[in-house]
Design a protein around this motif. Structure first.
Motif, PDB file in Angstrom:
ATOM      1  N   UNK A 106      69.162  38.901  17.451  1.00 47.10           N
ATOM      2  CA  UNK A 106      69.842  40.013  16.776  1.00 47.10           C
ATOM      3  C   UNK A 106      69.381  40.173  15.335  1.00 47.10           C
ATOM      4  N   UNK A 107      68.875  39.085  14.744  1.00 44.63           N
ATOM      5  CA  UNK A 107      68.227  39.181  13.435  1.00 44.63           C
ATOM      6  C   UNK A 107      67.161  38.104  13.328  1.00 44.63           C
ATOM      7  N   UNK A 108      66.161  38.373  12.515  1.00 39.28           N
ATOM      8  CA  UNK A 108      65.078  37.407  12.360  1.00 39.28           C
ATOM      9  C   UNK A 108      64.204  37.760  11.158  1.00 39.28           C
ATOM     10  N   UNK A 109      63.417  36.768  10.749  1.00 35.21           N
ATOM     11  CA  UNK A 109      62.413  36.927   9.699  1.00 35.21           C
ATOM     12  C   UNK A 109      61.151  36.235  10.191  1.00 35.21           C
ATOM     13  N   UNK A 110      60.002  36.822   9.906  1.00 37.33           N
ATOM     14  CA  UNK A 110      58.749  36.171  10.285  1.00 37.33           C
ATOM     15  C   UNK A 110      57.620  36.588   9.353  1.00 37.33           C
ATOM     16  N   UNK A 111      56.821  35.612   8.958  1.00 41.79           N
ATOM     17  CA  UNK A 111      55.545  35.910   8.319  1.00 41.79           C
ATOM     18  C   UNK A 111      54.546  36.234   9.428  1.00 41.79           C
ATOM     19  N   UNK A 112      53.440  36.836   9.059  1.00 36.30           N
ATOM     20  CA  UNK A 112      52.403  37.095  10.046  1.00 36.30           C
ATOM     21  C   UNK A 112      51.042  37.224   9.373  1.00 36.30           C
ATOM     22  N   UNK A 113      50.036  36.978  10.180  1.00 38.19           N
ATOM     23  CA  UNK A 113      48.653  37.169   9.765  1.00 38.19           C
ATOM     24  C   UNK A 113      48.127  38.405  10.469  1.00 38.19           C
ATOM     25  N   UNK A 114      47.564  39.322   9.709  1.00 36.96           N
ATOM     26  CA  UNK A 114      47.042  40.553  10.308  1.00 36.96           C
ATOM     27  C   UNK A 114      45.519  40.474  10.401  1.00 36.96           C
ATOM     28  N   UNK A 115      45.020  40.728  11.602  1.00 41.23           N
ATOM     29  CA  UNK A 115      43.581  40.752  11.851  1.00 41.23           C
ATOM     30  C   UNK A 115      43.148  42.195  12.082  1.00 41.23           C
ATOM     31  N   UNK A 152      63.314  27.431  14.659  1.00 46.04           N
ATOM     32  CA  UNK A 152      63.087  26.546  13.515  1.00 46.04           C
ATOM     33  C   UNK A 152      64.166  26.665  12.449  1.00 46.04           C
ATOM     34  N   UNK A 153      64.980  27.727  12.515  1.00 41.56           N
ATOM     35  CA  UNK A 153      66.007  27.956  11.496  1.00 41.56           C
ATOM     36  C   UNK A 153      67.408  27.660  12.020  1.00 41.56           C
ATOM     37  N   UNK A 154      67.718  28.139  13.218  1.00 39.74           N
ATOM     38  CA  UNK A 154      69.043  27.970  13.808  1.00 39.74           C
ATOM     39  C   UNK A 154      68.974  26.901  14.900  1.00 39.74           C
ATOM     40  N   UNK A 155      69.379  25.706  14.562  1.00 36.62           N
ATOM     41  CA  UNK A 155      69.296  24.589  15.508  1.00 36.62           C
ATOM     42  C   UNK A 155      70.298  24.712  16.649  1.00 36.62           C
ATOM     43  N   UNK A 156      71.285  25.601  16.503  1.00 36.32           N
ATOM     44  CA  UNK A 156      72.293  25.768  17.555  1.00 36.32           C
ATOM     45  C   UNK A 156      71.861  26.788  18.608  1.00 36.32           C
ATOM     46  N   UNK A 175      58.267  32.425  13.048  1.00 33.23           N
ATOM     47  CA  UNK A 175      59.293  33.370  13.494  1.00 33.23           C
ATOM     48  C   UNK A 175      60.606  32.600  13.617  1.00 33.23           C
ATOM     49  N   UNK A 176      61.663  33.115  12.997  1.00 39.60           N
ATOM     50  CA  UNK A 176      62.909  32.354  12.940  1.00 39.60           C
ATOM     51  C   UNK A 176      64.132  33.272  12.941  1.00 39.60           C
TER      52      UNK A 176
END
Length: 324
Positions: free
Chosen positions: A76-85, A235-239, A271-272
């Motif tokens: 329902x919500x998330x944050x992620x870095x990414x590499x663009x090729x 990696x962020x929400x262990x539950x 991605x978390x």
């Protein structure tokens, strides 16, 4: 916030340009009611992922076979870095989805690397109640290469409910913030139902993916997402229960120079399930002028402002004409 300083700089330029226009309008033209602009050219087909354009007679939900895997979903919500090729050579021999870095391709000879971050919250509701959810895609030093222009600058796309905005430094033919589309909401958590399952793409990376893609004819414009087949912990929400993490978003860019981007892949890293800071959406909303100007990014967005001939190259703006 990680990108607050950049957004603040954009906001300052926006305020200055807005007040300059206001003064000029008041002195020379007088205050007049805003004239409604033609927005038809800013409604883009996405097979139901971002809007219902082209889906009036259907739900744009392709059928699944009994042998197809179940659909993955966004949290329902998330944050992620990414590499663009940005892939400009040998993409036919080595098509996406790609590993990171792309196997079989050579850095700088076949592709260019840049970076960015995406913030997503499906629970957000804008003040005007026009739609639901919010998403920000921040492109650092290399903007999204789907437009017929040099992409060597920082930009962001922000969707607040149904409306999507384009933010930049204001030096590329658009104001610091403009209306990309009045109907371009973030993908829903179950958005993948709008794309066909692709067994061939899923076989990439040693058959470790679930890939979904659409190839729109006659321009053969690619639009695809890949998820990791195996569920893994967050990696962020262990539950949270293990789930199938998004692996990449791969698509056709603008193939001519610039930006020379026949194929583009945004490969997610870290991605978390982290809820973005609400200040992201508040800051963008506060930056908006009363009637944001429509963006002129695609060749056909603002024909009256475009003095060059439209390129016949395959481009995302063509989707509004070729939607099945």
């Amino acid at each position: 916030m990680k990108h607050s300083s950049w957004m603040l700089a954009v906001g300052k330029r926006l305020i200055l340009s807005f007040f300059a226009c206001l003064i000029i309008s008041t002195v020379f033209l007088g205050i007049k009611p805003a004239v409604a602009e033609d927005i038809d050219s800013h409604l883009y087909f996405s097979n139901g992922v971002h809007n219902n354009v082209g889906c009036e007679d259907s739900c744009c939900v392709p059928p699944r076979k009994q042998t197809d895997p179940s659909d993955p979903q966004y949290p329902k919500w998330w944050v992620s870095d990414w590499t663009m090729y940005r892939v400009f050579n040998n993409y036919k021999q080595f098509p996406p989805p790609y590993d990171s870095p792309p196997q079989g391709l050579i850095a700088n000879e076949d592709y260019e690397v840049s970076y960015g971050t995406t913030y997503y919250d499906s629970t957000y509701i804008p003040e005007d109640k026009d739609g639901k959810s919010a998403m920000m895609e921040y492109y650092e030093k290399r903007c999204l290469p789907i437009f017929p222009q040099d992409n060597k600058y920082t930009c962001s796309f922000v969707s607040l409910g149904n409306k999507a905005y384009f933010l930049s430094d204001g030096n590329h033919g658009n104001p610091p913030i403009c209306l990309f589309s009045p109907e371009n909401h973030p993908p829903r958590t179950d958005f993948i139902k709008h794309l066909p399952y692709n067994p061939e793409d899923s076989a990439h990376l040693n058959n470790s993916l679930q890939a979904y893609s659409l190839l729109v004819s006659p321009q053969a414009i690619l639009f695809g997402y890949a998820f990791n087949k195996q569920p893994t912990p967050d990696s962020f929400d262990s539950t949270a229960k293990p789930y199938r993490h998004p692996q990449s978003f791969y698509f056709s860019g603008y193939p001519e120079e610039p930006p020379n981007a026949p194929i583009v892949s945004q490969n997610y890293t870290n991605f978390r399930m982290e809820q973005p800071n609400a200040n992201i959406w508040r800051e963008v909303a506060e930056m908006l002028p009363p009637n944001p100007e429509l963006c002129c990014l695609f060749a056909d967005d603002c024909i009256e402002k475009n003095s060059t001939e439209n390129s016949p190259a395959a481009s995302w703006d063509a989707l509004r004409y070729s939607a099945p």
